[in-house]
Design an enzyme around this catalytic site. Structure first.
Site, PDB file in Angstrom:
ATOM      1  N   LYS A  38       0.838  -1.208   0.000  1.00 35.17           N
ATOM      2  CA  LYS A  38       0.000   0.000   0.000  1.00 35.17           C
ATOM      3  C   LYS A  38       0.872   1.257   0.000  1.00 35.17           C
ATOM      4  O   LYS A  38       2.072   1.176   0.267  1.00 35.17           O
ATOM      5  CB  LYS A  38      -0.908  -0.027   1.235  1.00 35.17           C
ATOM      6  CG  LYS A  38      -0.162   0.001   2.566  1.00 35.17           C
ATOM      7  CD  LYS A  38      -1.077  -0.379   3.734  1.00 35.17           C
ATOM      8  CE  LYS A  38      -0.316  -0.382   5.050  1.00 35.17           C
ATOM      9  NZ  LYS A  38      -1.109  -0.971   6.146  1.00 35.17           N
ATOM     10  N   ARG A 136     -10.294  -0.592  15.119  1.00 42.31           N
ATOM     11  CA  ARG A 136     -10.158   0.236  13.923  1.00 42.31           C
ATOM     12  C   ARG A 136     -11.149  -0.256  12.873  1.00 42.31           C
ATOM     13  O   ARG A 136     -12.098   0.435  12.552  1.00 42.31           O
ATOM     14  CB  ARG A 136      -8.700   0.178  13.437  1.00 42.31           C
ATOM     15  CG  ARG A 136      -8.356   1.216  12.422  1.00 42.31           C
ATOM     16  CD  ARG A 136      -6.870   1.220  12.098  1.00 42.31           C
ATOM     17  NE  ARG A 136      -6.443   0.041  11.339  1.00 42.31           N
ATOM     18  CZ  ARG A 136      -5.228  -0.093  10.828  1.00 42.31           C
ATOM     19  NH1 ARG A 136      -4.302   0.846  11.010  1.00 42.31           N
ATOM     20  NH2 ARG A 136      -4.903  -1.180  10.146  1.00 42.31           N
ATOM     21  N   TYR A 264      12.943  31.690   5.134  1.00 39.78           N
ATOM     22  CA  TYR A 264      11.671  32.386   5.366  1.00 39.78           C
ATOM     23  C   TYR A 264      11.488  32.784   6.823  1.00 39.78           C
ATOM     24  O   TYR A 264      11.860  32.020   7.730  1.00 39.78           O
ATOM     25  CB  TYR A 264      10.503  31.484   4.962  1.00 39.78           C
ATOM     26  CG  TYR A 264      10.269  31.415   3.474  1.00 39.78           C
ATOM     27  CD1 TYR A 264      10.199  32.573   2.680  1.00 39.78           C
ATOM     28  CD2 TYR A 264      10.086  30.189   2.833  1.00 39.78           C
ATOM     29  CE1 TYR A 264       9.973  32.502   1.315  1.00 39.78           C
ATOM     30  CE2 TYR A 264       9.851  30.094   1.469  1.00 39.78           C
ATOM     31  CZ  TYR A 264       9.798  31.262   0.725  1.00 39.78           C
ATOM     32  OH  TYR A 264       9.567  31.179  -0.627  1.00 39.78           O
ATOM     33  N   MET A 313       9.100  24.940   0.563  1.00 38.97           N
ATOM     34  CA  MET A 313       8.367  23.956  -0.243  1.00 38.97           C
ATOM     35  C   MET A 313       9.318  23.101  -1.085  1.00 38.97           C
ATOM     36  O   MET A 313       9.177  21.882  -1.166  1.00 38.97           O
ATOM     37  CB  MET A 313       7.352  24.650  -1.152  1.00 38.97           C
ATOM     38  CG  MET A 313       6.475  23.668  -1.906  1.00 38.97           C
ATOM     39  SD  MET A 313       5.342  24.439  -3.052  1.00 38.97           S
ATOM     40  CE  MET A 313       4.267  25.316  -1.949  1.00 38.97           C
TER      41      MET A 313
HETATM   42  C1  LIG Z   1      -0.320  -1.946   6.860  1.00 40.39           C
HETATM   43  C2  LIG Z   1      -0.837  -3.242   7.344  1.00 40.39           C
HETATM   44  C3  LIG Z   1       0.032  -4.345   7.520  1.00 40.39           C
HETATM   45  C4  LIG Z   1       1.538  -4.247   7.400  1.00 40.39           C
HETATM   46  O1  LIG Z   1       2.100  -3.838   8.635  1.00 40.39           O
HETATM   47  P1  LIG Z   1       3.667  -3.707   8.831  1.00 40.39           P
HETATM   48  O2  LIG Z   1       3.827  -3.270  10.252  1.00 40.39           O
HETATM   49  O3  LIG Z   1       4.124  -2.651   7.876  1.00 40.39           O
HETATM   50  O4  LIG Z   1       4.277  -5.030   8.542  1.00 40.39           O
HETATM   51  C5  LIG Z   1      -0.536  -5.567   7.831  1.00 40.39           C
HETATM   52  N1  LIG Z   1      -1.881  -5.700   7.996  1.00 40.39           N
HETATM   53  C6  LIG Z   1      -2.717  -4.653   7.885  1.00 40.39           C
HETATM   54  C7  LIG Z   1      -4.170  -4.865   8.102  1.00 40.39           C
HETATM   55  C8  LIG Z   1      -2.236  -3.384   7.574  1.00 40.39           C
HETATM   56  O5  LIG Z   1      -3.075  -2.352   7.485  1.00 40.39           O
END
Ligand SMILES: *Cc1c(COP(=O)(O)O)cnc(C)c1O
Length: 368
Positions: A38, A136, A264, A313
Site C-alpha cells: 500500500k 479500527r 523564510y 516547499m
Molecule cells: C499496513 C498493514 C500491515 C503491514 O504492517 P507492517 O507493520 O508494515 O508489517 C498488515 N496488515 C494490515 C491490516 C495493515 O493495514
C-alpha cells in the site's frame, strides 16, 4: 552506484530480496507470504516492488484502496490482491480488476454480496476482518453467526480468508494484550471453521507479529515495513536492509556573516559566520516543516549537516560550515547508513511516516 544529479529515491532491489528471504526464513514452509504494498509500496514504488516480489514468489499482495490495486493489475501483477479498506463506491471497479475485498462491517458486507449476486458472480473471493482489540476495522465475535449464515446462503462469494490485526506487536510491554488478541482470534476462527465445509486462510501477523509471535503465524502473514528494511527494534533492524535511499545534491553554497538570517521568516539568525548549502528538496518532496530549525539533518561526505531555518516547499538549507563540500556534491537524506528511522526519530515520528511521505515528484531509480 551513479552519483545523484538531482533529488532521487534509489530503490535497492537486492535489499528487497534480502528482506523477503529473511522474513520468509522466520516462517514454516507452508505459511503463505502476503506482501503489503500500500501507499506506493511504503513510498518506494508499488508496481516495481510487487513485480519483483511476484518473481521471488510472494503468494498475495495487499493494498489499502481499490485504486492502488488497479495500478498493480495494470502493471501485470497476477497473484491475488487483497484490498484492506475498500469503499462502497469502488466495489464495481474492484470486481472489474479481480481484486479481493476485505469486508469489515455489516454495511459493506451486505453491499458486496448484493453486488456479487446481481452481477451473477460465482465463488468470488472475499476476506472478513475481525476486531480483536485494535478497534479500527472489523466485525466482533458476536457477528460470527450472521456473517457465516449469510455466506452459506449464497454461491456468489467464497470466504477465502479470515483475519485480524495486532495493535502492539512491536511493543513487548503489551505482550499480555497481544496474547489476548491471539486467543480471541483463535476462538473466532474455530467458530467459523466449524461451520464451513472448507478451511479459509487464517492470518493475523504484520512484520513485528512475525518476528515476536511465531505462534500467531497461522496460514499466512502480512508484511510491510520489514520488506522495506525496518524491524521496529534495534535487534531486528540488524537483519534487514532499508531498500530506499533518498539522495539530493548541493545547488548553492552561501557564506552567512554574523547577524544575517537564513530562510523564510528569518527563522535562523546567525551569531557567528557559517556556510550553508541549499538543497533541491523541501516539504513538497516529503521533508516536513517539523524537520526544520536544527531538528533534522542530512549527510554530506559522511558528516551530519543540520537543517538551518525553516523547511521551504522546494528547498532546505543545511549547515556545512565544517564540511569540505562544493556545489554539485551528493547529499544523503536517509538510506542504509543514516536510516529513515533515525531521521524520523528527530521529530518523534516513525519510519513508516517518513518513507511514505516521499512525494511522487521525486524520481524513483531502481538498482538490481
Ligand atoms: C499496513 C498493514 C500491515 C503491514 O504492517 P507492517 O507493520 O508494515 O508489517 C498488515 N496488515 C494490515 C491490516 C495493515 O493495514
Amino acid at each position: 552506484m551513479p552519483k545523484a544529479q538531482e533529488t532521487v529515491l534509489e530503490i535497492d532491489l537486492k535489499a528487497l530480496k534480502h528482506n523477503f528471504e529473511h522474513l520468509k526464513s522466520k516462517l514454516q514452509n507452508n505459511t503463505k507470504f502476503l506482501a503489503v504494498v500500500k501507499a506506493f509500496g511504503y513510498g518506494s514504488d508499488s508496481c516495481e516492488v510487487a513485480s519483483y516480489l511476484q518473481e521471488l514468489g510472494a503468494d498475495y499482495f495487499a493494498v489499502a484502496y481499490v485504486g492502488e490495486g488497479v495500478a498493480l493489475r495494470k502493471a501485470g501483477i497476477k497473484v491475488p490482491i487483497l484490498v484492506l479498506h475498500p469503499q462502497a463506491v469502488n466495489l464495481k471497479t474492484l470486481i472489474a480488476y479481480s481484486l479481493e475485498p476485505n469486508l469489515y462491517n455489516a454495511k459493506i458486507f451486505k453491499e458486496f454480496i448484493d453486488l456479487a449476486s446481481s452481477e451473477e458472480l460465482n465463488n468470488y473471493p472475499i476476506h472478513i476482518k475481525f476486531n480483536t482489540g485494535l478497534n479500527r476495522l472489523g466485525f466482533c465475535e458476536n457477528d460470527v453467526e450472521h456473517v457465516v449464515s449469510e455466506i452459506k446462503k449464497t454461491d456468489a462469494v467464497k470466504l477465502t480468508s479470515i483475519f485480524s490485526h495486532l495493535a502492539a506487536s512491536e511493543d513487548l510491554n503489551e505482550k499480555t494484550f497481544t496474547l489476548n488478541q491471539i486467543t480471541s482470534f483463535n476462538t473466532i476462527s474455530k467458530k467459523i471453521i466449524d461451520r464451513l465445509s472448507y478451511k479459509p486462510i487464517i492470518h493475523m501477523c504484520n512484520t513485528s507479529g512475525i518476528l515476536n509471535y511465531p505462534e500467531a503465524h497461522f496460514d499466512m502473514v502480512r508484511t510491510g515495513i520489514g520488506l522495506y528494511g525496518f524491524g521496529n527494534s534495534e535487534k531486528e533492524n540488524k537483519n534487514l536492509v532499508p531498500i530506499a535511499t533518498l539522495k539530493t545534491i548541493i545547488s548553492q553554497i552561501h557564506n552567512i556573516e554574523k547577524g544575517e538570517s537564513v530562510g523564510y521568516n528569518r527563522a535562523f539568525k546567525s551569531n557567528a559566520f557559517l556556510k550553508t548549502a541549499t538543497l533541491p528538496i523541501g516539504h513538497a518532496d516529503g521533508i516536513g516543516r517539523q524537520y526544520g530549525n536544527g531538528k533534522g539533518f542530512v549527510t554530506i561526505k559522511g558528516e551530519r549537516a543540520p537543517i538551518v531555518g525553516n523547511v521551504c516547499m522546494d528547498m532546505i538549507m543545511v549547515n556545512v560550515t565544517d564540511i569540505d563540500c562544493k556545489e554539485g556534491d551528493e547529499v544523503i537524506v536517509f538510506g542504509q547508513d543514516t536510516t529513515a528511522e533515525q531521521l524520523a526519530e528527530t521529530t518523534n515520528t516513525i519510519s513508516y511516516e517518513l518513507v511514505t511521505s516521499v512525494s511522487q515528484r521525486v524520481k524513483r531509480i531502481f538498482v538490481k
